[in-house]
Each structure stands twice: as structure tokens, then as C-alpha cells.
Design an enzyme around this catalytic site. Structure first.
Site: not given
Ligand code: IPM
Ligand code: MG
Length: 353
Positions: A138, A188, A220, A244, A248
Site C-alpha cells: 500500500y 506468503k 491462499d 484487506d 472482507d
């Protein structure tokens, strides 16, 4: 206690108005709060040509806490990138050093049928995502779009300093200590060096919290596990981008993104509080949005920044009560319940208080 109220765009003003009514009701019972409004996002651009006007930032910095609605709208999508509403939100997070974003996903039993997952998968769900909020891809430099070898390339930098990982790790371990003492660090590390360092620092910090069981999961797999068996998680800690996305996803486990609050804290627990949903321009101005996430954000504000745990719980009980009464805004409506508007829902919470 001074609260900066930043309604923002879309449904922001409608839902924030209900949260302000809740604060005013609590003030009648002696809660000492002073509120001042300022524009942010598209509203900031309209008022001052800047999604984070200087006066808004100054007010936020001078306040004990910030209550924010939501930012963004299609009319702002064609503005230059640094004038877009989202940039105002990212800048206030960065300027106030709000590096720890707490996103609880809690399923109210009354809403189990509103989830798209089977009730037995989500019943009793209570997990907390701690998302790092001021680093990662970001904010990493360099970033941009430029011409290389005759074609345009877009690039961003995923970057974490170990100090950034360490401070959010301490917040996450601290929260895990107060909950189920289970922390899952999501990254990751099988592909990214940035994640490799993240994982190493998590393991270092874990030494100071011997009671917390730390586990590691690739993002994942975490995305998959969240829909397969979300109740395996207590606290998740992860970087800005993965957080982020996963927050959600976690929100939908609970039936509606319209129910979930969030806190963004700095090193001194000063914070910005906002619903995790967006500005929903499609329903803005229609008085149908769900104000509960914003009202629950006020509860988080009382808990984490204003140290008023009892009052926080009072708000949470009032929200629970209106759900038990069967009141539902459109996003959580199911057969046999009573559909109410945004302001009716807000009024019901005030009455329940
Ligand atoms: C969020 C939002 C923001 C983010 C956007 C609006 C910049 O999606 O708070 O999760 O990506 O952080
Ligand atoms: Mg998001």
C-alpha cells in the site's frame, strides 16, 4: 473526550448520524463527549479540493478519537489518483500512525441464517483479524506506471521493516492473550521475501508470549480455511494487503458486511473507528443502509481509546436487543423478520439503550 466525526461519502453521513445519536444518548447519562464534524474523502475534495483537508487532519490529530463513515463514489473515480477519496483515508491512517487495524468478525446467533454458509459452520464464530495498516504494498516505494521497453508497466513494492512487523505483532499477541490465546500469522513465505521476514519476526516476538500458541498459514490456504472451517481461528495477524482481502471474506461469514466494526490504533491506543464496509453509493441517500457497524464502531472506540468498557458493552447489548426484537435493515433481512430503515434501526438502538 473530543471526537472528530468524519462522515465522508455515500451512506457515510446517514450511518454516522445514527452513531452520533447513540453518543448523544450516552451523553445524557453522563458520558463526557464533545463532537466536531469535518469533511473527508469526496466530501473533502468538494469542500477544499483535497480528500484530506488540512483542517480535517488537524482536527483528527487534536481529538481523542476519530469516528469515520466511509469514503468514495463513482463521481470521484476519474480524479487524479492523489485527489481520490481513498487517498484521504490512506493518508489519515498514515499521518496518525494507525498501524494496527482490528477487525472482529462476530456472528450474532440471530443472523446465522443471513450467512451464505451453513449455520453449523458459522454458529458461534468469533474471530479477530489484526491487519497491519500503514505498510506493505500500500505504501512501499517505488511505485508507479512507466514505459519500459516500449510498453507501459505498473509496479508496486511490497516492503516491511522488521520494526513495523514487530509492533503489530505485539498488538496481536496482546489481543490473543485477552482472548483464546491462539494466534495465526498469515503470509506468503513460500514465495515472498517480505513474508519470510514477517514470519521470522513473528517467531521472535512469540518468545515473549509463551502462553500464546502461534501458528503460520499461507494466505491462499487461509482464504480457503476461512470458508471451510472458520471457527479454527481465534486471532489472525497479517499484512495490509492480505488483511484487506481476508477481512472482507471474514465479514461475509457473519451474514453481512453491514454488521462489522473496526478500530485502527496507534502505539498509544489513540484510534480511528469505522465500519469495514464502503460508501455503497448505490443505496446512498435512501435511508436503507445498516448503521449497526458504525454504532458498533462507537462501542470499540469506548473500549479501546476511551477506556469505558462498561459503556461499550451497553451499546453491544442494545444492538443485540434490537436483533432479538427481529429488526433488520435490508442487508440482513430474512423472512419472518421486520424490515426497518437506517434511521429506524438507529432509533431502536437508542431506545434499547
Ligand atoms: C478498507 C478499504 C480501503 C483499503 C480502501 C477504501 C482504500 O478497502 O478499509 O479495507 O483498501 O484499506
Ligand atoms: Mg477493504
Amino acid at each position: 473526550m473530543k471526537i472528530a466525526v468524519l462522515p465522508g461519502d455515500g451512506i457515510g453521513p446517514e450511518i454516522v448520524a445514527q452513531a452520533v445519536n447513540v453518543l448523544q444518548r450516552l451523553a445524557q447519562d453522563g458520558l463526557k463527549v464533545e463532537m466536531e464534524q469535518a469533511p473527508i474523502g469526496g466530501a473533502g475534495y468538494d469542500a477544499a479540493g483535497d480528500p484530506l483537508p488540512e483542517s480535517t487532519l488537524a482536527l483528527a490529530k487534536a481529538s481523542d478519537a476519530v469516528l469515520l463513515g466511509a469514503v468514495g463514489g463513482p463521481q470521484y473515480d476519474t480524479l487524479p489518483r492523489d485527489k481520490r477519496p481513498e487517498r484521504g483515508l490512506l493518508r489519515i491512517r498514515k499521518e496518525m500512525n494507525l498501524f494496527a487495524n482490528l477487525r472482529p468478525a462476530l456472528l450474532y446467533p440471530e443472523l446465522a441464517s443471513a450467512s451464505t454458509l451453513r449455520p453449523e459452520v458459522v454458529a458461534g464464530l468469533d474471530l479477530m483479524i489484526v491487519r497491519e495498516l500503514t505498510g506493505d504494498v500500500y505504501f512501499g516505494q517505488p511505485r508507479g506506471i512507466e514505459v519500459r521497453g516500449g510498453e507501459r508497466v505498473g509496479f508496486n513494492t511490497m516492503l516491511y521493516a522488521e520494526s513495523e512487523v514487530r509492533r503489530v505483532a505485539h498488538v496481536a499477541f496482546g489481543i490473543a492473550m485477552k482472548r483464546g490465546k491462539k494466534l495465526c500469522s498469515v503470509e506468503k513465505a513460500n514465495v515472498l521475501e517480505c513474508s519470510e521476514l514477517w514470519k521470522e519476526v513473528m517467531i521472535e516476538v512469540a518468545k515473549g508470549y509463551p502462553e500464546v500458541a502461534l501458528s503460520h498459514m499461507y494466505v491462499d490456504n487461509a482464504a480457503m480455511q476461512l470458508v471451510r472451517n472458520p471457527k479454527q481461528f481465534d486471532v489472525i495477524v497479517t499484512g495490509n494487503l492480505f488483511g484487506d482481502i481476508l477481512s472482507d471474506e471474514a465479514s461475509m461469514l457473519t451474514g453481512s458486511i453491514g454488521m462489522l466494526a473496526s478500530a485502527s490504533l496507534d502505539a498509544n491506543n489513540k484510534g480511528l473507528y469505522e465500519p469495514i464496509h464502503g460508501s455503497a453509493p448505490d443505496i446512498a441517500g435512501k435511508n436503507v443502509a445498516n448503521p449497526l457497524a458504525t454504532i458498533l464502531s462507537v462501542a470499540m472506540m469506548l473500549r479501546y481509546t476511551l477506556n469505558q468498557e462498561a459503556v461499550a458493552q451497553r451499546i453491544e447489548r442494545a444492538v443485540k436487543k434490537v436483533l432479538v426484537q427481529g429488526l433488520r435493515t435490508a442487508d440482513i433481512y430474512t423472512d419472518g423478520t421486520q424490515k426497518v430503515s437506517c434511521s429506524e434501526m438507529g432509533d431502536a438502538v437508542v431506545a434499547a439503550l
